[in-house]
Design an enzyme around this catalytic site. Structure first.
Site, PDB file in Angstrom:
ATOM      1  CG  HIS A 176      -1.974  -1.028   1.205  1.00  0.00           C
ATOM      2  ND1 HIS A 176      -2.865  -1.179   0.161  1.00  0.00           N
ATOM      3  CD2 HIS A 176      -2.271  -2.016   2.083  1.00  0.00           C
ATOM      4  CE1 HIS A 176      -3.673  -2.210   0.413  1.00  0.00           C
ATOM      5  NE2 HIS A 176      -3.320  -2.743   1.572  1.00  0.00           N
ATOM      6  CG  ASP A 213      -2.726  -8.233   0.644  1.00  0.00           C
ATOM      7  OD1 ASP A 213      -2.051  -8.537   1.640  1.00  0.00           O
ATOM      8  OD2 ASP A 213      -3.763  -7.528   0.694  1.00  0.00           O
ATOM      9  CG  HIS A 215      -6.561  -5.248   1.502  1.00  0.00           C
ATOM     10  ND1 HIS A 215      -5.978  -6.061   2.458  1.00  0.00           N
ATOM     11  CD2 HIS A 215      -7.775  -4.889   1.986  1.00  0.00           C
ATOM     12  CE1 HIS A 215      -6.809  -6.181   3.487  1.00  0.00           C
ATOM     13  NE2 HIS A 215      -7.907  -5.489   3.227  1.00  0.00           N
ATOM     14  CG  ASP A 301      -4.973  -9.879   3.270  1.00  0.00           C
ATOM     15  OD1 ASP A 301      -4.654 -10.425   2.205  1.00  0.00           O
ATOM     16  OD2 ASP A 301      -4.664  -8.692   3.539  1.00  0.00           O
TER      17      ASP A 301
END
Ligand code: Q9C
Ligand code: ZN
Length: 358
Positions: A176, A213, A215, A301
């Site tokens: 991120h 991931d 996200h 995740d």
């Protein structure tokens, strides 16, 4: 498979994050790494080695010097102005227009902004962080620095030892983190730093990043948005965090046009659909790109019991994910990203790595 690991990740240990208006325990916790290490050891995955130190140079090739200086000084500066010693939480937001930021950078206003106008000690936290989980605590800079060295060491060993796979056990995670923004538990973009090093220092011709991931990796996308090398491919939960990035029509710009591939998948996605989507994108976009090295942003995740992910993958699915990644038959650096079901994160990560090896 060799594992690169540094215990210095423990220096980053903020007690809390701010979620839905409440302080809750920090989910990107040191226990995640304990779980991963114990599974790796139990299954004898491979030798665990300490990182080398490549200095700030390779980090500064990806992140702005103002941002690096901010991360280095933020905690001390924050405490000095009376901030909570548990960590830096911005109480302002710079409202940078993310959608137009790139154009704005090409045609900046005629003043020395942002560097002289980043808001000073009280404004900087909001200028350099996009959410309330990028909490800078006392040892955050050192831990984030070390995580970048773990990824760089993985890149170096992958080439030097002509390895098939290397696992960089990075913490804090990185995908991120943009050129000058932290957030989403990320400070330095470990994968991007390793990839830039692979291309510009180790002279690898073509690198593909596969970000699995849950996200979207807004940081990695942003850093390479105008580059045709690396190819960036992300599978992620549609319309979920980080909200403003990750749509299919974000395809890259200029030289990078066509080299950013977003595959948003609906919330509730299960094993079969996920593995099909992964295998399809590997067999099409990644194979067409014909990479010499693959870097996997490895988040688990996507797991059913993850406290923040919206998919329903099971632990055995991670073996198949590893197999799908090995179908490229390409030297691969795995860089640890997210995964917050602390109990099971170790088995899920180890399954990916073992599925890749067998
Ligand atoms: N209620 C990584 O996986 N909070 N970062 C989301 C959920 C931030 C995730 C809110 C999630 C950041 C590396
Ligand atoms: Zn994540």
């Amino acid at each position: 498979m060799k594992v690169i690991y540094s215990e210095k990740h423990c220096l980053h240990n903020p007690p809390k994050e701010f979620e839905l208006g409440r302080f809750v325990p920090y989910k990107e916790c040191t226990g995640r790494v304990d779980s991963i290490l114990s599974s790796l050891r139990a299954r004898n995955l491979g030798e665990i080695v300490a990182p080398n130190d490549y200095g700030l140079g390779p980090i500064a090739a990806v992140h702005s010097k103002e941002f690096i200086a901010y991360l280095q000084n933020a905690y001390e500066e924050w405490v000095k102005v009376g901030g909570n010693p548990e960590g830096v939480f911005p109480d302002v937001s710079a409202v940078r227009d993310f959608a137009n930021l790139r154009k704005w950078k090409q045609n900046p206003p005629q003043r020395n902004f942002p560097y002289s106008r980043d808001g000073g000690p009280l404004g900087r936290p909001g200028y350099y962080c996009f959410d309330m989980t990028g909490v800078i605590a006392e040892g955050t800079f050192q831990a984030a620095y070390e995580a970048a060295q773990v990824a760089l060491t993985g890149a170096e060993l992958l080439i030097e030892e002509k390895a098939h796979g290397i696992f960089a056990l990075c913490r804090p995670p990185g995908h991120h983190a943009q050129r000058d923004l932290c957030g989403g538990y990320c400070f330095f973009n470990n994968a991007a730093i390793a990839v830039r090093h692979l291309i510009h220092v180790l002279k690898v011709g073509r690198v593909a990043i596969i970000d699995i991931d849950y996200h979207h990796g807004n940081g990695t996308q942003e850093i390479f948005y105008e580059n045709s090398n690396p190819l960036y491919v992300s599978l992620h939960g549609a319309l979920d965090y980080p909200f403003y990035w990750g749509a299919e029509d974000e395809v890259g710009e200029n030289e990078g046009a066509g080299f950013n591939v977003n595959v948003p998948l609906k919330m509730g996605t299960q094993d079969k659909e996920y593995i099909e989507a992964l295998q399809t994108i590997i067999d099409t976009r990644v194979k067409e790109y014909n990479p010499q090295i693959v870097v996997v942003s490895l988040g688990v995740d996507t797991y059913a019991n993850d406290p923040i992910g919206g998919f329903f993958l099971t632990t055995p699915a991670y073996i198949q994910i590893g197999r799908a990644l090995s179908s490229l038959r390409c030297p691969t650096l795995f860089v640890m990203e997210g995964g917050y079901a602390v109990e099971e994160i170790g088995d899920n990560v180890t399954n990916v790595l073992q599925g890749f090896e067998n």
